[in-house]
Design an enzyme around this catalytic site. Structure first.
Site: not given
Length: 484
Positions: A136-137, A160-163, A234, A268, A386
């Site tokens: 999502w970022n 398939k993207h972030a929900s 990644e 990231c 992280e």
């Protein structure tokens, strides 16, 4: 996790979506494979025309899609517009360069003769349907940097993207449809994480690419390994930012602020660990902390805001736990260190703040103050994990070898930043820093012409550049015997 648009500036659920059922997933898988059989035979001129058309449409939609991104994951609106513009530029770059990047290669005459052939050609052919599991970022950029080269190579894509960014995901499918791509060339799958394994195991899916967390990467890699399918991963990073005595301290500190809080600190490749030579440590900290403290925190739709909320409530909770653990074990906060309150104002550490009813918004949304921590050591979780938010850790080191050792003392190896004017120091860093990139006297960034990816637990494979477009190609040797 529900598939929904939840505004992180307010915590309000704006729209929910039902996940696709098994019958619709099957229909889309079949459509993707059928589209591949058509798309793989098109020439580069046709593919270029389609991708340039998508870039033109994206430029026209810039304000609209920027607002969608900001509402879904909280990035400042100016940064959202910049992300859309960057995507359009990347599309045009691949439209312009794909033919040369994937041109047939011909070994030397001596090597051809030695192989016993009359002639040999190496050809880049598309693999097929590629599943992209995206975060999502950077909800537009992460997808486009996969989709542009994959489509130009002749593949088809399933996203398939972030929900928490369904609006952006659906926009992308519609964008490629409006650009004129054949039906099924690029499709969004509104499904939960549990559906990914079945899709990846389907025989019609040739490969996968994932940007996201280490656990998600491990899961996809395990399934792909079992199926013997190619993957690019990644998985994030904890990038070091080295500052040596010869550095331009003003430039280093100003860049450090941007590098740490870009995308509200949720990047990231954001610099996260600031490793500073003892001779300039205090002077750098003074400049860096002043810059972090002055940042305007608030409603991301406000043009003056530099740092918005974290994308999810859990993300803020995870960040709070990391910082609280560090403080309990002896770290010191030079600024920030918690949620904003009316006493700190809506800028980190008490700066000028935002306009209007800022405190009400900050109370409702998932905000966290830009934070600088010093005296961090290996006892603290943040030393190894992280920090996905606007939190920087600063370390003091006696010399460059110690700085490099500390930079490498991480499970991640995505990129790195080094500030020095000393050519010998640059050469040593270029040789010894364990990362997919070393940026000297500037900020790590991605560009379509430059390969992007990491080592160690940051993943494997490369995106962007010639390396990225070739990741999803069948690199085929065509050998012709005597008489041809």
């Amino acid at each position: 996790m529900p598939i929904a648009t939840v505004n992180p500036a307010t915590g309000e659920t704006l729209r929910t979506f039902d996940p696709l059922g098994a019958e619709e997933i099957e229909r889309r898988l079949a459509l993707a494979r059928t589209a591949f059989e058509q798309h793989r035979t098109t020439d580069f001129a046709t593919r270029s025309r389609l991708l340039n058309r998508a870039a033109d449409l994206l430029d026209a939609d810039e304000d609209r899609i920027a607002r969608v991104m900001t509402t879904e994951m909280g990035k400042p609106i100016a940064a959202a517009r910049a992300e859309a513009a960057k995507c359009a530029r990347a599309m045009r770059w691949y439209a312009r360069h794909a033919a040369e990047l994937l041109a047939d290669e011909h070994p030397s005459a001596a090597d051809v003769q030695d192989s016993g052939a009359a002639r040999v050609t190496v050809r880049y052919r598309p693999l097929g349907v590629v599943l992209a599991v995206m975060p999502w970022n950077f909800p537009l950029w992460q997808v486009v940097r996969f989709a542009a080269p994959a489509l130009m190579a002749g593949n088809t894509g399933l996203l398939k993207h972030a929900s928490n960014v369904p609006g952006t995901a659906l926009y992308l499918e519609d964008l490629f449809r409006r650009a004129g791509y054949p039906e099924g060339c690029f499709q969004t799958l509104l499904v939960g994480s549990a559906a990914v394994e079945g899709i990846l195991r389907d025989r019609r899916v040739a490969a996968a690419t994932l940007t996201g967390s280490e656990p998600a990467g491990r899961s996809v890699a395990a399934v792909a390994g079992d199926e013997v399918k190619h993957t690019v991963l990644e998985l994030g990073g904890s990038d070091p930012f080295l500052v040596m005595p010869s550095a331009d301290l003003d430039g280093a500190a100003a860049t450090a602020v941007t590098a740490r809080v870009q995308n509200n600190g949720q990047s990231c490749i954001a610099a996260k660990r600031f490793i500073v030579h003892t001779d300039v440590h205090d002077a750098f900290c003074e400049r860096f902390t002043a810059g972090m403290r002055a940042l305007v925190l608030g409603d991301p739709l406000d043009e003056s805001v530099q740092v918005g909320p974290l994308a999810t409530e859990k993300g803020r909770t995870d960040l709070e736990e990391l910082v609280d653990d560090a403080l309990r074990h002896g770290a010191r906060a030079l600024c920030g260190g918690g949620r904003p309150t009316p006493t700190t104002g809506s800028a980190a550490g008490g700066g000028s703040g935002t306009h209007g009813d800022a405190h009400t918004t900050l109370d409702k949304g998932w905000y966290y103050e830009p934070t600088v921590l010093t005296e961090v050591d290996e006892r603290m979780r943040i030393h190894r994990e992280e920090a996905f938010g606007p939190v920087a850790t600063v370390y003091r080191v006696p010399d460059l070898p110690a700085a490099i050792a500390l930079a490498n003392d991480s499970p991640f190896g995505l990129s790195s930043n080094v500030w020095t004017r000393d050519e010998d120091e640059m050469a040593l860093c270029a040789r010894d820093i364990e990362a997919g990139g070393v940026f000297f006297n500037g900020m790590t960034a991605s560009h379509p012409a430059l390969p992007f990816g990491g080592v160690k637990r940051s993943g494997y494979g490369r995106e962007l550049s010639a390396h990225g477009i070739r990741e999803f190609c069948n690199i085929t040797t065509l050998w012709y015997g005597p008489g041809h």
